[in-house]
Design a protein around this motif. Structure first.
Motif, mmCIF file in Angstrom:
data_model
loop_
_atom_site.group_PDB
_atom_site.id
_atom_site.type_symbol
_atom_site.label_atom_id
_atom_site.label_comp_id
_atom_site.label_asym_id
_atom_site.label_seq_id
_atom_site.Cartn_x
_atom_site.Cartn_y
_atom_site.Cartn_z
ATOM 1 N N PHE A 458 0.832 -1.205 0.000
ATOM 2 C CA PHE A 458 0.000 0.000 0.000
ATOM 3 C C PHE A 458 0.869 1.258 0.000
ATOM 4 O O PHE A 458 0.660 2.183 -0.800
ATOM 5 N N ALA A 469 -5.945 5.966 -3.255
ATOM 6 C CA ALA A 469 -6.076 4.975 -2.186
ATOM 7 C C ALA A 469 -6.691 3.674 -2.677
ATOM 8 O O ALA A 469 -6.286 2.579 -2.242
ATOM 9 N N ALA A 473 -4.993 -0.023 -2.290
ATOM 10 C CA ALA A 473 -5.614 -1.207 -1.698
ATOM 11 C C ALA A 473 -5.552 -2.384 -2.668
ATOM 12 O O ALA A 473 -5.314 -3.535 -2.265
ATOM 13 N N ASP A 499 -8.365 -5.822 4.477
ATOM 14 C CA ASP A 499 -9.446 -5.007 5.009
ATOM 15 C C ASP A 499 -9.128 -4.524 6.426
ATOM 16 O O ASP A 499 -9.382 -3.370 6.777
ATOM 17 N N TYR A 501 -6.148 -4.139 7.706
ATOM 18 C CA TYR A 501 -5.081 -3.132 7.603
ATOM 19 C C TYR A 501 -5.654 -1.760 7.248
ATOM 20 O O TYR A 501 -5.233 -0.737 7.802
ATOM 21 N N LEU A 502 -6.614 -1.689 6.354
ATOM 22 C CA LEU A 502 -7.203 -0.406 5.967
ATOM 23 C C LEU A 502 -7.939 0.237 7.140
ATOM 24 O O LEU A 502 -7.887 1.463 7.310
ATOM 25 N N TRP A 506 -6.790 3.859 8.781
ATOM 26 C CA TRP A 506 -7.651 5.019 8.983
ATOM 27 C C TRP A 506 -7.651 5.439 10.442
ATOM 28 O O TRP A 506 -7.612 6.650 10.747
ATOM 29 N N LEU A 523 -5.652 10.126 2.428
ATOM 30 C CA LEU A 523 -6.207 8.973 3.126
ATOM 31 C C LEU A 523 -7.600 9.222 3.697
ATOM 32 O O LEU A 523 -8.352 8.272 3.934
ATOM 33 N N LEU A 527 -10.078 6.537 2.369
ATOM 34 C CA LEU A 527 -10.113 5.189 2.940
ATOM 35 C C LEU A 527 -11.531 4.781 3.335
ATOM 36 O O LEU A 527 -11.893 3.603 3.242
ATOM 37 N N LEU A 531 -13.312 1.446 2.016
ATOM 38 C CA LEU A 531 -13.903 0.455 2.914
ATOM 39 C C LEU A 531 -15.368 0.211 2.569
ATOM 40 O O LEU A 531 -15.855 -0.927 2.640
#
Length: 573
Positions: A458, A469, A473, A499, A501-502, A506, A523, A527, A531
Motif C-alpha cells: 500500500f 487509495a 488497496a 481489510d 489493515y485499511l 484510517w 487517506l 479510505l 472500505l
C-alpha cells in the motif's frame, strides 16, 4: 499505534470535519515554554513573525527552512542570519550550508571543518541510488577540499547571546553534554512544513565520525511517536535467526518541550537492499513471532484487536465519517523521512508513474487504472461524472466497517502477532547478509500476521507511485495473493488482512489528527470510501478468492522498479 506518513502542508491545509488545527513548533504555549516565558513576543502575538523581530530571520518563513529552524532553533534568544558566503559569519556558534539554495533548501550541512562537512555528505552514501550517490560524492569532495563555496550554497548562521549557556538553547550542545563528548555537529534534512514530521539530526563528532541519529518530537503526535520508538527499541529481542538487526537506543530524554531519542549510527558498510520490490517474508514472520514459533490460531471474534478497534472508534465524532459524495481528494507524493530523508536534495524533480508498454502491470500503473477486479464499485475507484471530474462512492463510518469485518470473518481463525508498522524498502538496508531495519515508532502487537506485507504494498503504491487509495488497496490485494501463502494465509485470510489493515490505517490517520498533525487528504476520506466499496452492501468478491482478479490487480502492485530517491511517508502514511 500511530500512523506514519500523514502529509499535510501547514499553509493551505485541507479542512475536514472534526479536524484539530495542525500545530507548528512555535505556535501557542510552545513559544513561552521554549524561552521560559522570559521573552515577550513582538507586537503582542506568538506567531513566528511576532516572536522573531528581525525581518530576515529564516524562522519567519513559511517554507521548509522556516519550519525546521523553528523546530530545532526555536528559542527566541538565538539570532539566526543568512549570508551568501559560508565563511563570512564571525562569532556564530553554528554555521550551515543550505543545499542547494535558500528557496529550494533540502539539507543543512554543518560547516565545522572539512572532516565534519565531508562526512555529513558522504556517510552511508552506499545506501543511495547511483545518481544521488554521484551528486553527494561531488559535494563531499568539494567539502573535503574546502571549496564548498563553489556550489553557490548560501549560509545559515546561529548566534548565541553573551552570557547564555549554549547547552540551554542549542540541542547539539545539550546532547554533547549528556553523551560525554566535547562537541556534536548535526546534518539536518529539510522537508516541507508538516505537523507529522520529526526533524532528524545526523550527529557527528569533531573527527567527522557518526555518533547517531537524533529524532525530535515537538507536538503531541510526534512526541508520542518518539516515546514509542524508544520503548520499542528497548523491548525488541536481539537479532538471531531471521530477525533483522535494529539500531541501539543510545539516549531518550526531554529538552525544552521536545522529546528526543538518539539511536546509534548504522554500521559503516550498510548497503541498499537488492530488489526492493520483493518482500522479506522470513524477516516479516520473525518480527511477527518475535523470533519464536508460530502462535496458535484463534477466531477474530473476541480477539483483543476488535476490542482495541472499538475503543478507538468510539472516540471518533460522527461528523468525521459523515463525508458527502463528491470530487476525489487531490493526490501527490509525500516527502521522505528517516535516515534517507535528505535524498531529495540530490535527486531530479519528482516524476509520475513511469510507463512500461510491454508490461500489463506497467500499463496499469502508468495509466492509473484500478485493476483489482475491473469493477469500479468493487475497488472503490473513482468514476467519471458529467462534469468530467472523478467522484467517489458514499463513505462508510469506521464503526460500521469494524462491524462488517466481524460479521463476515468473526469465526475465521488467524495467527496474531507483532508488526513493524512501517515496513517499507526505504526503512531497511543490508549488512553482512543480514537485514537492518529502522523506524520502529509504529510497531504494534495483536494484529493478524501479514499486516507488514499489506503495508509495504500500500505505502509503495501511495508514496512512490502516487496512486489513489483505491489502487493502493488493490496493490495490497495483489501482494497478498502473490506472497500470502508463504505466511500461511489462505484466500479468506488474505482478504481479512487487507481489510483489517485499511481499518487500522484510517484509525491511525484519525489519531494523528488529534495529536496536532492534521488530516492526510490522500487517506481521508478516501479510505472510508474504499472500505465502503469493499465491505458495504453489494461489495464484490475480493482478490485472493479469485486468481484472475488478483492477476489483474498486479497492474497496481507492479509497475516500474522502485527508485527510492523519489519523494515518499510519510512518513506513513
Amino acid at each position: 499505534m500511530r500512523q506514519h506518513s500523514s502529509h499535510v502542508d501547514v499553509p493551505g491545509h485541507v479542512d475536514v470535519p472534526g479536524q484539530r488545527p495542525p500545530s507548528d513548533p512555535l505556535v501557542g504555549p510552545a513559544a513561552a515554554d521554549l524561552s521560559g516565558g522570559s521573552i515577550a513576543p513582538a507586537r503582542g502575538d506568538d506567531t513566528p513573525s511576532g516572536l522573531f523581530r528581525d525581518r530576515d530571520d529564516p524562522r519567519r518563513r513559511t517554507d521548509g527552512i522556516g519550519w525546521v529552524t523553528r523546530a530545532v532553533f526555536g528559542d527566541p534568544r538565538l539570532r539566526l542570519s543568512l549570508g551568501a558566503d559560508p565563511g563570512a559569519a564571525p562569532g556564530a556558534a553554528l554555521t550551515y550550508a543550505m543545499v542547494p539554495s535558500l528557496e529550494r533548501a533540502r539539507f543543512l550541512l554543518p560547516l565545522a571543518g572539512r572532516r565534519v562537512t565531508g562526512s555529513s555528505v558522504l556517510a552511508y552514501n552506499a545506501l543511495r541510488p547511483p545518481k544521488v550517490r554521484a551528486g553527494r560524492a561531488a559535494i563531499g569532495l568539494l567539502a573535503w577540499a574546502g571549496a564548498l563555496r563553489l556550489t553557490g550554497a548560501p549560509a545559515l548562521s546561529v548566534h548565541v547571546p553573551d552570557g547564555v549557556d549554549p547547552a540551554e538553547v542549542l540541542l547539539c550542545a545539550h546532547l554533547a553534554g549528556l553523551l560525554g563528548v566535547p562537541r556534536l555537529h548535526a546534518a539536518i534534512g529539510v522537508r516541507p512544513p508538516d505537523p507529522h514530521h520529526k526533524p532528524t539530526l545526523q550527529l557527528f563528532d569533531d573527527a567527522g565520525r557518526p555518533r547517531g541519529y537524533a529524532k525530535l518530537g515537538w507536538n503531541d503526535g510526534t512526541r508520542a511517536m518518539v516515546r514509542a520508538e524508544a520503548a520499542t527499541l528497548a523491548d525488541l529481542p536481539g537479532p538471531g535467526g531471521d530477525l533483522p538487526a535494529v539500531p541501539e537506543l543510545v539516549l531518550h530524554t526531554r529538552w525544552r518541550e521536545r522529546e528526543v531519542a538518539v539511536v546509534a549510527p548504522m554500521p559503516r558498510r550498510v548497503r541498499r537492499v537488492r530488489r526492493p520490490d520483493e518482500p522479506r517474508l522470513a524477516a516479516m514472520l520473525a518480527v511477527a513471532r518475535r523470533g519464536g514459533p508460530a502462535a496458535a490460531p484463534r477466531p477474530l471474534r473476541g480477539s483483543p484487536l476488535l476490542d482495541d478497534w472499538r475503543r478507538r472508534a468510539a472516540a471518533v465524532p460522527a461528523c468525521v465519517s459523515a463525508v458527502p459524495e463528491g470530487p476525489a481528494a487531490p493526490e501527490g507524493p509525500a516527502a521522505p523521512e528517516g535516515p534517507a530523508a535528505d535524498d531529495a536534495a540530490w535527486s531530479p524533480a519528482p516524476r509520475g508513474p513511469r510507463r512500461r508498454p510491454d508490461s500489463a502491470a506497467g500499463e496499469a500503473a502508468a495509466t492509473g487504472k484500478a485493476a483489482a477486479t475491473g469493477d469500479a464499485a468493487a475497488t472503490g475507484s473513482a468514476t467519471p461524472t458529467a462534469a468530467g471530474l472523478p467522484s467517489t462512492p458514499p463513505a462508510m463510518a469506521i464503526g460500521d466497517a469494524i462491524d462488517a469485518i466481524e460479521a463476515r470473518d468473526g469465526e475465521l481463525t488467524c495467527e496474531f502477532g507483532d508488526w513493524h508498522g512501517d515496513w517499507v524498502p526505504w526503512n531497511m538496508a543490508r549488512h553482512r547478509d543480514r537485514l537492518y531495519v529502522w523506524d520502529w515508532e509504529n510497531r504494534g502487537s495483536g494484529v493478524p500476521v501479514g499486516f507488514d506485507l499489506a503495508h509495504q504494498a500500500f505505502q509503495t503504491a501511495l508514496s512512490l507511485r502516487a496512486l489513489p487509495a483505491a489502487q493502493c488497496a488493490a496493490a495490497a490485494d495483489a501482494m497478498l495473493h502473490r506472497h500470502g501463502a508463504a505466511l500461511g494465509l489462505g484466500a479468506a485470510h488474505r482478504r481479512l488482512v487487507v481489510d483489517a489493515y485499511l481499518v487500522e490505517l484510517w484509525l491511525r490517520t484519525y489519531e494523528l489528527s488529534g495529536g496536532g498533525a492534521g488530516w492526510n487528504p490522500r487517506l481521508h476520506p478516501a479510505l472510508l470510501h474504499v472500505l465502503a466499496a469493499r465491505l458495504g452492501p453489494g461489495a464484490a468478491a475480493r482478490p485472493g478468492a479469485d486468481p484472475a482478479s488478483a492477476r489483474r490487480a498486479r497492474g497496481s502492485a507492479g509497475g516500474p522498479p522502485l527508485d527510492l530517491a523519489e519523494p515518499r511517508d510519510v512518513k506513513p502514511t
